[in-house]
Design an enzyme around this catalytic site. Structure first.
Site, PDB file in Angstrom:
ATOM      1  N   ASP A  28       0.876  -1.162   0.000  1.00 41.87           N
ATOM      2  CA  ASP A  28       0.000   0.000   0.000  1.00 41.87           C
ATOM      3  C   ASP A  28       0.919   1.218   0.000  1.00 41.87           C
ATOM      4  OD1 ASP A  28      -2.366   1.672   0.500  1.00 41.87           O
ATOM      5  OD2 ASP A  28      -1.583   1.839   2.540  1.00 41.87           O
ATOM      6  N   ARG A  29       0.415   2.373  -0.412  1.00 42.31           N
ATOM      7  CA  ARG A  29       1.259   3.565  -0.421  1.00 42.31           C
ATOM      8  C   ARG A  29       1.047   4.415   0.826  1.00 42.31           C
ATOM      9  NH1 ARG A  29       0.716   8.437  -4.680  1.00 42.31           N
ATOM     10  NH2 ARG A  29      -0.538   9.250  -2.968  1.00 42.31           N
ATOM     11  N   ASP A  30      -0.055   5.152   0.886  1.00 40.30           N
ATOM     12  CA  ASP A  30      -0.277   6.146   1.936  1.00 40.30           C
ATOM     13  C   ASP A  30      -0.469   5.485   3.300  1.00 40.30           C
ATOM     14  OD1 ASP A  30      -0.168   8.117  -0.057  1.00 40.30           O
ATOM     15  OD2 ASP A  30      -2.297   7.885  -0.485  1.00 40.30           O
ATOM     16  N   GLN A  72      -6.720   5.686  -5.056  1.00 41.40           N
ATOM     17  CA  GLN A  72      -6.447   7.102  -5.276  1.00 41.40           C
ATOM     18  C   GLN A  72      -7.743   7.833  -5.596  1.00 41.40           C
ATOM     19  OE1 GLN A  72      -3.470   8.831  -4.852  1.00 41.40           O
ATOM     20  NE2 GLN A  72      -2.918   6.908  -3.840  1.00 41.40           N
ATOM     21  N   SER A  73      -8.626   7.907  -4.599  1.00 37.86           N
ATOM     22  CA  SER A  73      -9.930   8.542  -4.808  1.00 37.86           C
ATOM     23  C   SER A  73      -9.824  10.044  -5.026  1.00 37.86           C
ATOM     24  CB  SER A  73     -10.864   8.250  -3.637  1.00 37.86           C
ATOM     25  OG  SER A  73     -10.425   8.916  -2.466  1.00 37.86           O
ATOM     26  N   CYS A 109      -6.371   2.464  -8.136  1.00 37.40           N
ATOM     27  CA  CYS A 109      -7.796   2.630  -8.406  1.00 37.40           C
ATOM     28  C   CYS A 109      -8.141   4.110  -8.268  1.00 37.40           C
ATOM     29  CB  CYS A 109      -8.635   1.815  -7.421  1.00 37.40           C
ATOM     30  SG  CYS A 109     -10.407   2.124  -7.626  1.00 37.40           S
ATOM     31  N   ARG A 127     -11.066  -1.199  -6.406  1.00 37.81           N
ATOM     32  CA  ARG A 127     -10.921  -0.411  -5.186  1.00 37.81           C
ATOM     33  C   ARG A 127     -10.794  -1.349  -3.978  1.00 37.81           C
ATOM     34  NH1 ARG A 127     -11.114   4.459  -3.294  1.00 37.81           N
ATOM     35  NH2 ARG A 127     -11.929   4.853  -1.228  1.00 37.81           N
ATOM     36  N   LYS A 128      -9.650  -1.263  -3.293  1.00 35.66           N
ATOM     37  CA  LYS A 128      -9.458  -2.103  -2.111  1.00 35.66           C
ATOM     38  C   LYS A 128     -10.563  -1.813  -1.102  1.00 35.66           C
ATOM     39  CE  LYS A 128      -5.432  -0.349  -1.406  1.00 35.66           C
ATOM     40  NZ  LYS A 128      -4.247   0.049  -0.657  1.00 35.66           N
TER      41      LYS A 128
END
Length: 184
Positions: A28-30, A72-73, A109, A127-128
């Site tokens: 995961d990134r953030d 990435q909403s 996503c 989307r996770k």
């Protein structure tokens, strides 16, 4: 990526698939690789989590693919374009090269069911905690899920790992390198 099958992007993608590459660590990134500042989309705002670059190098050195999977909403909300997601990914790989590390691919996503931008407004399989991003990476790179894991910081990440048949490693602070070396 709206209305398209999830696909990897970025100059740092690596196509080589061999026996040693069939295991992966999905990151995961953030909140996992960087401090979560909500809607990060500029390299100058990126702050690495302690041990993150070294954790990626560790998995690289052990023959795992290092694959970034991220919701990435902010794209769907109109805060930034998809090109910013790619730009941050490319910047990350430039920074990682300085320590002899790399990310092999980016899967993200940009959708959200309540998106401001209609092109991105949908409930999707990428989307996770849905597994579309991981499924796409596994198909492309012929990844063996039984030899792979997902490193994330949220309940959604751990549910995604479970749904995808991956071992979930929950990052809760401290050195990311320690979590990875203790678990892989």
């Amino acid at each position: 990526m709206a209305n398209k099958k999830p696909s990897p992007v970025g100059k740092g993608d690596r196509e080589a698939v061999d026996e040693a590459s069939r295991k992966a660590v999905f990151f995961d990134r953030d909140g996992t690789l960087n401090v979560d500042i909500h809607y990060l989309h500029r390299p100058e705002d990126f702050i690495w989590i302690p041990g993150a670059k070294e954790a990626i190098r560790y998995v690289n050195d052990r023959g795992y693919l290092a694959i970034l999977v991220t919701n990435q909403s902010g794209v769907a909300r109109g805060y930034y374009p998809e090109s910013d997601v790619r730009r941050v990914y490319d910047w990350m790989n430039c920074e990682l090269q300085k320590v002899g590390a790399h990310l092999d691919a980016l899967y993200y996503c940009p959708h959200h069911p309540e998106a401001k931008l209609s092109a991105y407004r949908k409930a999707c399989s990428c989307r996770k905690p849905a597994t579309g991003l991981i499924d796409a990476a596994c198909a492309r790179f012929h990844i063996d899920r039984t030899k792979s894991c997902f490193v994330g910081d949220s309940d959604s990440d751990m549910l995604c790992a479970k749904n995808a048949g991956l071992k979930g490693l929950r990052y809760e602070g401290g050195s990311l390198l320690e979590l990875v070396t203790d678990s892989i």
